[in-house]
Design an enzyme around this catalytic site. Structure first.
Site, PDB file in Angstrom:
ATOM      1  N   LYS A 138      20.990  -2.626 -18.121  1.00 23.45           N
ATOM      2  CA  LYS A 138      21.628  -1.311 -17.956  1.00 23.45           C
ATOM      3  C   LYS A 138      21.526  -0.836 -16.498  1.00 23.45           C
ATOM      4  O   LYS A 138      22.513  -0.457 -15.893  1.00 23.45           O
ATOM      5  CB  LYS A 138      20.974  -0.258 -18.870  1.00 23.45           C
ATOM      6  CG  LYS A 138      20.965  -0.620 -20.351  1.00 23.45           C
ATOM      7  CD  LYS A 138      20.337   0.469 -21.199  1.00 23.45           C
ATOM      8  CE  LYS A 138      18.843   0.688 -20.961  1.00 23.45           C
ATOM      9  NZ  LYS A 138      17.987  -0.453 -21.343  1.00 23.45           N
ATOM     10  N   ARG A 146      19.005   8.111 -26.530  1.00 26.87           N
ATOM     11  CA  ARG A 146      18.204   7.050 -27.132  1.00 26.87           C
ATOM     12  C   ARG A 146      17.880   7.342 -28.593  1.00 26.87           C
ATOM     13  O   ARG A 146      17.218   6.531 -29.242  1.00 26.87           O
ATOM     14  CB  ARG A 146      16.881   6.942 -26.378  1.00 26.87           C
ATOM     15  CG  ARG A 146      16.773   5.743 -25.482  1.00 26.87           C
ATOM     16  CD  ARG A 146      15.434   5.882 -24.800  1.00 26.87           C
ATOM     17  NE  ARG A 146      14.919   4.643 -24.347  1.00 26.87           N
ATOM     18  CZ  ARG A 146      15.083   4.178 -23.107  1.00 26.87           C
ATOM     19  NH1 ARG A 146      15.805   4.830 -22.239  1.00 26.87           N
ATOM     20  NH2 ARG A 146      14.515   3.052 -22.758  1.00 26.87           N
ATOM     21  N   ARG A 158      10.997  -8.874 -13.478  1.00 22.97           N
ATOM     22  CA  ARG A 158      11.652  -7.767 -12.760  1.00 22.97           C
ATOM     23  C   ARG A 158      10.758  -7.156 -11.671  1.00 22.97           C
ATOM     24  O   ARG A 158       9.568  -6.988 -11.847  1.00 22.97           O
ATOM     25  CB  ARG A 158      12.010  -6.674 -13.766  1.00 22.97           C
ATOM     26  CG  ARG A 158      12.449  -5.385 -13.078  1.00 22.97           C
ATOM     27  CD  ARG A 158      13.057  -4.376 -13.977  1.00 22.97           C
ATOM     28  NE  ARG A 158      12.263  -4.085 -15.150  1.00 22.97           N
ATOM     29  CZ  ARG A 158      12.733  -3.425 -16.196  1.00 22.97           C
ATOM     30  NH1 ARG A 158      13.988  -3.041 -16.209  1.00 22.97           N
ATOM     31  NH2 ARG A 158      11.963  -3.193 -17.216  1.00 22.97           N
ATOM     32  N   ARG A 180       6.943  -2.440 -12.651  1.00 26.18           N
ATOM     33  CA  ARG A 180       6.713  -1.294 -13.524  1.00 26.18           C
ATOM     34  C   ARG A 180       5.474  -1.459 -14.395  1.00 26.18           C
ATOM     35  O   ARG A 180       5.202  -2.544 -14.908  1.00 26.18           O
ATOM     36  CB  ARG A 180       7.939  -1.079 -14.424  1.00 26.18           C
ATOM     37  CG  ARG A 180       8.968  -0.202 -13.753  1.00 26.18           C
ATOM     38  CD  ARG A 180      10.269  -0.149 -14.475  1.00 26.18           C
ATOM     39  NE  ARG A 180      10.186   0.119 -15.908  1.00 26.18           N
ATOM     40  CZ  ARG A 180      11.240   0.226 -16.678  1.00 26.18           C
ATOM     41  NH1 ARG A 180      12.456   0.105 -16.172  1.00 26.18           N
ATOM     42  NH2 ARG A 180      11.116   0.455 -17.968  1.00 26.18           N
ATOM     43  N   ARG A 193       8.437  -1.099 -26.931  1.00 21.02           N
ATOM     44  CA  ARG A 193       9.735  -0.602 -26.452  1.00 21.02           C
ATOM     45  C   ARG A 193      10.867  -1.202 -27.263  1.00 21.02           C
ATOM     46  O   ARG A 193      11.835  -0.523 -27.607  1.00 21.02           O
ATOM     47  CB  ARG A 193       9.908  -0.937 -24.960  1.00 21.02           C
ATOM     48  CG  ARG A 193       9.148   0.030 -24.061  1.00 21.02           C
ATOM     49  CD  ARG A 193       8.883  -0.522 -22.687  1.00 21.02           C
ATOM     50  NE  ARG A 193      10.068  -0.864 -21.948  1.00 21.02           N
ATOM     51  CZ  ARG A 193      10.077  -1.652 -20.876  1.00 21.02           C
ATOM     52  NH1 ARG A 193       8.929  -2.168 -20.427  1.00 21.02           N
ATOM     53  NH2 ARG A 193      11.181  -1.921 -20.243  1.00 21.02           N
TER      54      ARG A 193
HETATM   55  P1  AP5 Z   1      17.469  -4.052 -15.850  1.00 15.75           P
HETATM   56  O1  AP5 Z   1      18.853  -3.811 -15.351  1.00 15.75           O
HETATM   57  O2  AP5 Z   1      16.341  -3.481 -15.104  1.00 15.75           O
HETATM   58  O3  AP5 Z   1      17.385  -3.705 -17.417  1.00 15.75           O
HETATM   59  P2  AP5 Z   1      17.432  -2.317 -18.169  1.00 15.75           P
HETATM   60  O4  AP5 Z   1      18.376  -2.454 -19.298  1.00 15.75           O
HETATM   61  O5  AP5 Z   1      17.668  -1.202 -17.200  1.00 15.75           O
HETATM   62  O6  AP5 Z   1      15.976  -2.310 -18.757  1.00 15.75           O
HETATM   63  P3  AP5 Z   1      14.840  -1.198 -18.769  1.00 15.75           P
HETATM   64  O7  AP5 Z   1      13.537  -1.918 -19.009  1.00 15.75           O
HETATM   65  O8  AP5 Z   1      14.930  -0.324 -17.548  1.00 15.75           O
HETATM   66  O9  AP5 Z   1      15.204  -0.408 -20.009  1.00 15.75           O
HETATM   67  P4  AP5 Z   1      14.295   0.502 -20.795  1.00 15.75           P
HETATM   68  O10 AP5 Z   1      15.285   1.136 -21.669  1.00 15.75           O
HETATM   69  O11 AP5 Z   1      13.148  -0.128 -21.450  1.00 15.75           O
HETATM   70  O12 AP5 Z   1      13.579   1.416 -19.663  1.00 15.75           O
HETATM   71  P5  AP5 Z   1      13.880   2.851 -19.091  1.00 15.75           P
HETATM   72  O13 AP5 Z   1      13.514   2.874 -17.673  1.00 15.75           O
HETATM   73  O14 AP5 Z   1      15.230   3.311 -19.493  1.00 15.75           O
HETATM   74  O15 AP5 Z   1      17.300  -5.663 -15.934  1.00 15.75           O
HETATM   75  C1  AP5 Z   1      16.042  -6.217 -16.242  1.00 15.75           C
HETATM   76  C2  AP5 Z   1      15.778  -7.438 -15.328  1.00 15.75           C
HETATM   77  O16 AP5 Z   1      16.705  -8.475 -15.659  1.00 15.75           O
HETATM   78  C3  AP5 Z   1      15.982  -7.162 -13.833  1.00 15.75           C
HETATM   79  O17 AP5 Z   1      15.014  -7.847 -13.115  1.00 15.75           O
HETATM   80  C4  AP5 Z   1      17.386  -7.721 -13.526  1.00 15.75           C
HETATM   81  O18 AP5 Z   1      17.484  -8.206 -12.217  1.00 15.75           O
HETATM   82  C5  AP5 Z   1      17.527  -8.836 -14.561  1.00 15.75           C
HETATM   83  N1  AP5 Z   1      18.882  -8.970 -15.086  1.00 15.75           N
HETATM   84  C6  AP5 Z   1      19.769  -7.967 -15.369  1.00 15.75           C
HETATM   85  N2  AP5 Z   1      20.922  -8.484 -15.878  1.00 15.75           N
HETATM   86  C7  AP5 Z   1      20.745  -9.844 -15.914  1.00 15.75           C
HETATM   87  C8  AP5 Z   1      21.577 -10.928 -16.334  1.00 15.75           C
HETATM   88  N3  AP5 Z   1      22.823 -10.726 -16.789  1.00 15.75           N
HETATM   89  N4  AP5 Z   1      21.064 -12.177 -16.251  1.00 15.75           N
HETATM   90  C9  AP5 Z   1      19.807 -12.395 -15.775  1.00 15.75           C
HETATM   91  N5  AP5 Z   1      18.972 -11.412 -15.360  1.00 15.75           N
HETATM   92  C10 AP5 Z   1      19.432 -10.143 -15.430  1.00 15.75           C
HETATM   93  O19 AP5 Z   1      12.811   3.736 -19.919  1.00 15.75           O
HETATM   94  C11 AP5 Z   1      11.435   3.583 -19.698  1.00 15.75           C
HETATM   95  C12 AP5 Z   1      10.653   4.501 -20.637  1.00 15.75           C
HETATM   96  O20 AP5 Z   1      10.987   5.868 -20.367  1.00 15.75           O
HETATM   97  C13 AP5 Z   1      10.954   4.318 -22.131  1.00 15.75           C
HETATM   98  O21 AP5 Z   1      10.177   3.296 -22.696  1.00 15.75           O
HETATM   99  C14 AP5 Z   1      10.599   5.713 -22.682  1.00 15.75           C
HETATM  100  O22 AP5 Z   1       9.207   5.860 -22.817  1.00 15.75           O
HETATM  101  C15 AP5 Z   1      11.069   6.633 -21.571  1.00 15.75           C
HETATM  102  N6  AP5 Z   1      12.448   7.090 -21.744  1.00 15.75           N
HETATM  103  C16 AP5 Z   1      13.507   6.834 -20.926  1.00 15.75           C
HETATM  104  N7  AP5 Z   1      14.622   7.414 -21.379  1.00 15.75           N
HETATM  105  C17 AP5 Z   1      14.284   8.064 -22.525  1.00 15.75           C
HETATM  106  C18 AP5 Z   1      15.017   8.822 -23.465  1.00 15.75           C
HETATM  107  N8  AP5 Z   1      16.343   9.036 -23.328  1.00 15.75           N
HETATM  108  N9  AP5 Z   1      14.354   9.317 -24.543  1.00 15.75           N
HETATM  109  C19 AP5 Z   1      13.020   9.125 -24.697  1.00 15.75           C
HETATM  110  N10 AP5 Z   1      12.266   8.408 -23.844  1.00 15.75           N
HETATM  111  C20 AP5 Z   1      12.890   7.867 -22.759  1.00 15.75           C
HETATM  112 MG    MG Z   2      16.493   0.403 -16.496  1.00 21.03          MG
END
Ligand code: AP5
Ligand code: MG
Length: 217
Positions: free
Chosen positions: A13, A88, A127, A161, A172
């Site tokens: 994402k 979410r 990552r 992270r 997660r």
């Molecule tokens: P990346 O693009 O970083 O993946 P992502 O989908 O953004 O994954 P996240 O881990 O950030 O998602 P998340 O939902 O767990 O975390 P968030 O920060 O939102 O890609 C991952 C890796 O793969 C990178 O190294 C990239 O280079 C590589 N990659 C990408 N595409 C690729 C491909 N096609 N092929 C190969 N490699 C690839 O949330 C964190 C925490 O915050 C949550 O756990 C929760 O506690 C809280 N939180 C956030 N939002 C909310 C909400 N709305 N409600 C409640 N709690 C929330």
């Molecule tokens: Mg992310």
């Protein structure tokens, strides 16, 4: 254009949002990044979110809805935004609908990135990101052009992270399947959902997303 990128942790994402925002002049709204900034700054929200995020749970709907509501109202979002990690839960989706309606905005697309669980773990464990500008990288799949130097800002410091460890990732994923995956059906029923194969290389996935967005022209 306003869109949501939906998908499990590590689906890509943030990676796709980064490219899309640069290409289409859209603001990337990552609730995860906003919460991490709040934790780092030690704000009231940050203090509440810290332990939940460390365990891989979801921060309360109230908190994230308030953050997004305030952010979407800012002038830079009027030209369009990408929601990355929000909504979410079903209540968050309902709150989003309400806030968009009251500001006469609408969602154009909800794009689901479909990625196998095994690949998610592989992506998350490799990552890292720039400590200064936040640009995202991967040990294998998205390396910096010059080793140890950020492509975007030239900085030489990188971070990993705190929640990118095996135990937290399992939680997660569980939170995703329990609380977030019902949104796929929710947006399908509203005629807004497009599912994209997220298993290809980063550029391939980007190309598939562009094909979806072209429907708007
Ligand atoms: P990346 O693009 O970083 O993946 P992502 O989908 O953004 O994954 P996240 O881990 O950030 O998602 P998340 O939902 O767990 O975390 P968030 O920060 O939102 O890609 C991952 C890796 O793969 C990178 O190294 C990239 O280079 C590589 N990659 C990408 N595409 C690729 C491909 N096609 N092929 C190969 N490699 C690839 O949330 C964190 C925490 O915050 C949550 O756990 C929760 O506690 C809280 N939180 C956030 N939002 C909310 C909400 N709305 N409600 C409640 N709690 C929330
Ligand atoms: Mg992310």
């Amino acid at each position: 254009m306003n869109l949501i990128l939906l998908g499990p942790p590590g689906a890509g994402k943030g990676t796709q949002a980064e490219t899309l925002s640069a290409k289409h002049g859209l603001v990337q709204l990552s609730t995860g990044a906003m919460l991490r900034a709040a934790v780092k700054a030690g704000t009231e929200v940050g203090l509440k979110a810290k332990s939940i995020m460390e365990k891989g749970g979801l921060v309360s709907d109230d908190i994230v809805v308030r953050i997004i509501k305030d952010r979407i109202a800012e002038p830079d979002c009027q030209g369009g935004f990408i929601l990355d990690g929000f909504p979410r839960t079903l209540p968050q989706a309902a709150a989003l609908e309400k806030m968009l309606k009251s500001s006469k905005k609408k969602l154009d697309f909800v794009i689901e990135l479909k990625v196998d669980d095994k690949a998610l773990i592989e992506r998350i464990s490799g990552r890292f990101s720039c400590a200064k500008c936040g640009a995202g990288y991967h040990d294998t799949f998205k390396q910096t052009k010059v080793a140890g130097v950020c492509d975007s800002c030239g900085n030489k410091e990188f971070i990993r992270r705190a929640d990118d460890n095996v135990e937290t990732v399992q939680n997660r994923l569980l939170a995703y399947y329990k609380e977030t995956s019902p949104l796929i059906g929710y947006y399908f029923a509203k005629g807004l959902l497009d599912s994209v194969d997220g298993m290809g290389a980063i550029d391939q996935v980007g190309g598939s997303i562009e094909k979806v967005l072209a429907k708007l022209d």
